[in-house]
Design a protein around this motif. Sequence first.
Motif, PDB file in Angstrom:
ATOM      1  N   ASP A  21       0.862  -1.210  -0.004  1.00  0.00           N
ATOM      2  CA  ASP A  21       0.034   0.013  -0.065  1.00  0.00           C
ATOM      3  C   ASP A  21       0.910   1.310   0.169  1.00  0.00           C
ATOM      4  OD1 ASP A  21      -2.338  -1.377  -0.184  1.00  0.00           O
ATOM      5  OD2 ASP A  21      -2.734  -1.305   2.145  1.00  0.00           O
TER       6      ASP A  21
ATOM      7  N   GLU B 135       2.208   1.749  -3.381  1.00  0.00           N
ATOM      8  CA  GLU B 135       1.228   2.354  -4.245  1.00  0.00           C
ATOM      9  C   GLU B 135       1.009   3.887  -4.046  1.00  0.00           C
ATOM     10  OE1 GLU B 135      -2.474   0.148  -4.286  1.00  0.00           O
ATOM     11  OE2 GLU B 135      -1.399  -1.928  -4.490  1.00  0.00           O
ATOM     12  N   ILE B 136       0.796   4.222  -2.896  1.00  0.00           N
ATOM     13  CA  ILE B 136       0.808   5.745  -2.430  1.00  0.00           C
ATOM     14  C   ILE B 136       1.906   6.351  -2.845  1.00  0.00           C
ATOM     15  CG2 ILE B 136       0.465   7.404  -0.520  1.00  0.00           C
ATOM     16  CD1 ILE B 136      -0.809   5.099   0.867  1.00  0.00           C
TER      17      ILE B 136
ATOM     18  N   CYS C 297       3.876   5.650  -5.464  1.00  0.00           N
ATOM     19  CA  CYS C 297       4.021   5.646  -6.717  1.00  0.00           C
ATOM     20  C   CYS C 297       2.953   6.775  -7.392  1.00  0.00           C
ATOM     21  CB  CYS C 297       3.769   4.477  -7.308  1.00  0.00           C
ATOM     22  SG  CYS C 297       3.635   4.254  -9.308  1.00  0.00           S
ATOM     23  N   ASN C 298       1.512   6.607  -6.711  1.00  0.00           N
ATOM     24  CA  ASN C 298       0.544   7.632  -6.960  1.00  0.00           C
ATOM     25  C   ASN C 298       1.130   9.008  -6.797  1.00  0.00           C
ATOM     26  OD1 ASN C 298      -1.830   8.293  -7.924  1.00  0.00           O
ATOM     27  ND2 ASN C 298      -2.699   8.443  -5.887  1.00  0.00           N
ATOM     28  N   TYR C 299       1.837   9.366  -5.667  1.00  0.00           N
ATOM     29  CA  TYR C 299       2.335  10.547  -5.501  1.00  0.00           C
ATOM     30  C   TYR C 299       3.415  11.081  -6.767  1.00  0.00           C
ATOM     31  CZ  TYR C 299       4.994  14.453  -3.901  1.00  0.00           C
ATOM     32  OH  TYR C 299       5.693  15.504  -3.628  1.00  0.00           O
TER      33      TYR C 299
ATOM     34  N   THR D 112       3.760  10.007  -9.813  1.00  0.00           N
ATOM     35  CA  THR D 112       3.022  10.104 -11.160  1.00  0.00           C
ATOM     36  C   THR D 112       2.232  11.069 -11.001  1.00  0.00           C
ATOM     37  OG1 THR D 112       1.624   8.396 -10.683  1.00  0.00           O
ATOM     38  CG2 THR D 112       3.774   7.552 -11.707  1.00  0.00           C
ATOM     39  N   ASN D 113       1.304  11.247 -10.172  1.00  0.00           N
ATOM     40  CA  ASN D 113       0.352  11.985 -10.271  1.00  0.00           C
ATOM     41  C   ASN D 113       0.172  13.528  -9.417  1.00  0.00           C
ATOM     42  OD1 ASN D 113      -1.132  10.408 -12.139  1.00  0.00           O
ATOM     43  ND2 ASN D 113      -2.011   9.152 -10.362  1.00  0.00           N
ATOM     44  N   ARG D 114       1.572  13.101  -8.494  1.00  0.00           N
ATOM     45  CA  ARG D 114       1.446  14.375  -7.551  1.00  0.00           C
ATOM     46  C   ARG D 114       0.157  14.581  -6.840  1.00  0.00           C
ATOM     47  NH1 ARG D 114       5.961  18.536  -9.426  1.00  0.00           N
ATOM     48  NH2 ARG D 114       7.016  17.102 -10.598  1.00  0.00           N
ATOM     49  N   ILE D 115      -0.482  13.493  -6.494  1.00  0.00           N
ATOM     50  CA  ILE D 115      -1.458  13.625  -5.556  1.00  0.00           C
ATOM     51  C   ILE D 115      -1.277  12.835  -4.246  1.00  0.00           C
ATOM     52  CG2 ILE D 115      -3.934  12.735  -5.411  1.00  0.00           C
ATOM     53  CD1 ILE D 115      -3.965  12.808  -8.434  1.00  0.00           C
ATOM     54  N   ILE D 116      -1.400  13.864  -3.172  1.00  0.00           N
ATOM     55  CA  ILE D 116      -1.549  12.931  -1.856  1.00  0.00           C
ATOM     56  C   ILE D 116      -2.817  13.026  -1.320  1.00  0.00           C
ATOM     57  CG2 ILE D 116      -0.463  13.432   0.322  1.00  0.00           C
ATOM     58  CD1 ILE D 116       1.709  15.093  -0.789  1.00  0.00           C
ATOM     59  N   PRO D 117      -3.017  11.809  -0.497  1.00  0.00           N
ATOM     60  CA  PRO D 117      -4.579  11.784  -0.045  1.00  0.00           C
ATOM     61  C   PRO D 117      -4.851  12.857   1.032  1.00  0.00           C
ATOM     62  CG  PRO D 117      -3.403   9.753  -0.124  1.00  0.00           C
ATOM     63  CD  PRO D 117      -2.355  10.570  -0.534  1.00  0.00           C
TER      64      PRO D 117
END
Length: 81
Positions: free
Chosen positions: A9, A12-13, A15-17, A19-24
């Motif tokens: 997890d 994945e977080i 990697c998401n950060y 690639t998309n520069r998105i932090i939950p």
Amino acid sequence: MVILVIIKDLAEIACNYFTNRIIPKSLKEFIIIVLRKKGKKNYSLLSSYKLITLKNTLAKVLEKYIANIISKVVKKYKLFL
């Protein structure tokens, strides 16, 4: 077993950060506790209080994980001499 799920997890977080520069949103939230400083005569002044910020534990782990990745890349490619 649980640690493998957590690592997956976190990966994945991270990697998401990257690639998309998105932090939950939940990782950006803090709890701030306000405490009175002892011995102050005037509690109407801001300097009479102490703020303690509590950061999300998962955010701390994720930051450490990303810092380790960056550190390895820096060492591997000798970016800082």
